[in-house]
Motif scaffolding. Sequence first.
Motif, PDB file in Angstrom:
ATOM      1  N   ALA A 170       3.284  18.577  63.067  1.00  0.00           N
ATOM      2  CA  ALA A 170       2.309  19.421  62.384  1.00  0.00           C
ATOM      3  C   ALA A 170       0.992  18.674  62.344  1.00  0.00           C
ATOM      4  N   VAL A 171      -0.066  19.320  62.814  1.00  0.00           N
ATOM      5  CA  VAL A 171      -1.389  18.694  62.869  1.00  0.00           C
ATOM      6  C   VAL A 171      -2.421  19.714  62.385  1.00  0.00           C
ATOM      7  N   THR A 172      -3.681  19.305  62.380  1.00  0.00           N
ATOM      8  CA  THR A 172      -4.792  20.208  62.098  1.00  0.00           C
ATOM      9  C   THR A 172      -5.725  20.198  63.296  1.00  0.00           C
ATOM     10  N   ALA A 173      -6.106  21.384  63.752  1.00  0.00           N
ATOM     11  CA  ALA A 173      -6.982  21.493  64.920  1.00  0.00           C
ATOM     12  C   ALA A 173      -7.997  22.598  64.668  1.00  0.00           C
ATOM     13  N   GLY A 174      -9.271  22.278  64.809  1.00  0.00           N
ATOM     14  CA  GLY A 174     -10.317  23.266  64.624  1.00  0.00           C
ATOM     15  C   GLY A 174     -10.305  23.899  63.256  1.00  0.00           C
ATOM     16  N   GLY A 175      -9.892  23.147  62.251  1.00  0.00           N
ATOM     17  CA  GLY A 175      -9.876  23.653  60.895  1.00  0.00           C
ATOM     18  C   GLY A 175      -8.676  24.506  60.538  1.00  0.00           C
ATOM     19  N   GLU A 176      -7.678  24.632  61.438  1.00  0.00           N
ATOM     20  CA  GLU A 176      -6.490  25.404  61.110  1.00  0.00           C
ATOM     21  C   GLU A 176      -5.233  24.593  61.383  1.00  0.00           C
ATOM     22  N   ASP A 177      -4.162  24.947  60.663  1.00  0.00           N
ATOM     23  CA  ASP A 177      -2.886  24.271  60.863  1.00  0.00           C
ATOM     24  C   ASP A 177      -2.367  24.583  62.262  1.00  0.00           C
ATOM     25  N   ALA A 178      -1.783  23.580  62.886  1.00  0.00           N
ATOM     26  CA  ALA A 178      -1.300  23.761  64.252  1.00  0.00           C
ATOM     27  C   ALA A 178      -0.022  22.960  64.456  1.00  0.00           C
ATOM     28  N   VAL A 179       0.621  23.227  65.564  1.00  0.00           N
ATOM     29  CA  VAL A 179       1.827  22.510  65.969  1.00  0.00           C
ATOM     30  C   VAL A 179       1.558  21.889  67.330  1.00  0.00           C
ATOM     31  N   LEU A 180       1.798  20.596  67.430  1.00  0.00           N
ATOM     32  CA  LEU A 180       1.613  19.854  68.676  1.00  0.00           C
ATOM     33  C   LEU A 180       2.973  19.454  69.216  1.00  0.00           C
ATOM     34  N   LYS A 181       3.253  19.848  70.440  1.00  0.00           N
ATOM     35  CA  LYS A 181       4.511  19.480  71.076  1.00  0.00           C
ATOM     36  C   LYS A 181       4.234  18.606  72.286  1.00  0.00           C
ATOM     37  N   LEU A 182       4.780  17.384  72.262  1.00  0.00           N
ATOM     38  CA  LEU A 182       4.641  16.447  73.368  1.00  0.00           C
ATOM     39  C   LEU A 182       5.861  16.545  74.267  1.00  0.00           C
ATOM     40  N   TYR A 183       5.646  16.618  75.570  1.00  0.00           N
ATOM     41  CA  TYR A 183       6.740  16.762  76.532  1.00  0.00           C
ATOM     42  C   TYR A 183       6.980  15.427  77.220  1.00  0.00           C
TER      43      TYR A 183
END
Length: 291
Positions: free
Chosen positions: A21-34
Amino acid sequence: MDGLAASAVPLTGGYQGQTFAVTAGGEDAVLKLYVKDPGRAVVDAALLQLVNGLLPVPRILDLKREGSWEDPPYLLMERLPGVNLQVYLETAGADERRKVGTQLGELLARLSGMPFLTAGMFRGGELTVEPFGKADLEEYAAGLGLVHGGLVEVFAEAEDLLDGAGNRFCLVHSDFNPKNLLVDPETARITGLIDWEFTHSGSPYADLGNLLRFETDPVLAGAVLSGLRGSDLGLAEPLVELGRAADLWALLDLASRATENPVAASAAALVARMADTRTLSGDRPDLDVVH
């Protein structure tokens, strides 16, 4: 990954990637690393684009298509609202469970209504289907170290059922169960279907089998089945048994890893009961409202 917060909170779920769970561009986001399967990043992105507007999936905010072990490909997605459905169902009343089940049946119908010409894994951003090779359930089970005499009859039952149901292939999420679904706790509305890393082209009964694999609630299951039967897909009967038959490959794979986690241990116990009873049901409760 410009705009990401310096901190990242690990999220549960996902086997081929690492999810935060991260923050991107002022909104909550999900980052998935492959990290384990770099080529899967573009596949997952293409799948989310394919079903966007048809299923509750996140918007793609950013995609890194290529990378290395040290700097892997990634997919950055919006973080969908809602709570984990598995947790929600622990305290939900009958009306809420029925409402959820109806929606799950609708989602399964939408997945089953997305056809492909052959069964196999997706490769690349064009979602090219790489066909599965010739396989035999008995040989597959033996290769996994699951040698139970009674399973031979179970495999024969499963193959007869699926042969009689036709040879249609569709989009299969392949991990369609409450741990990968989100729900609004105030309205019982499904808000997300996540973790698409095992999605492939396969049987229209596979996701149903996954969903009902360990299910014991006839209210939820009855609503799911009613939703599917109310669709115009022309699915064959008996639905529950066809789901169990299509789920066998995934169930056996999970059972072979019985020491890894409680869910895998439950799968191994179920396979053992199936072998003992020589039936697909393995003494699971009758969840079907239509006989």
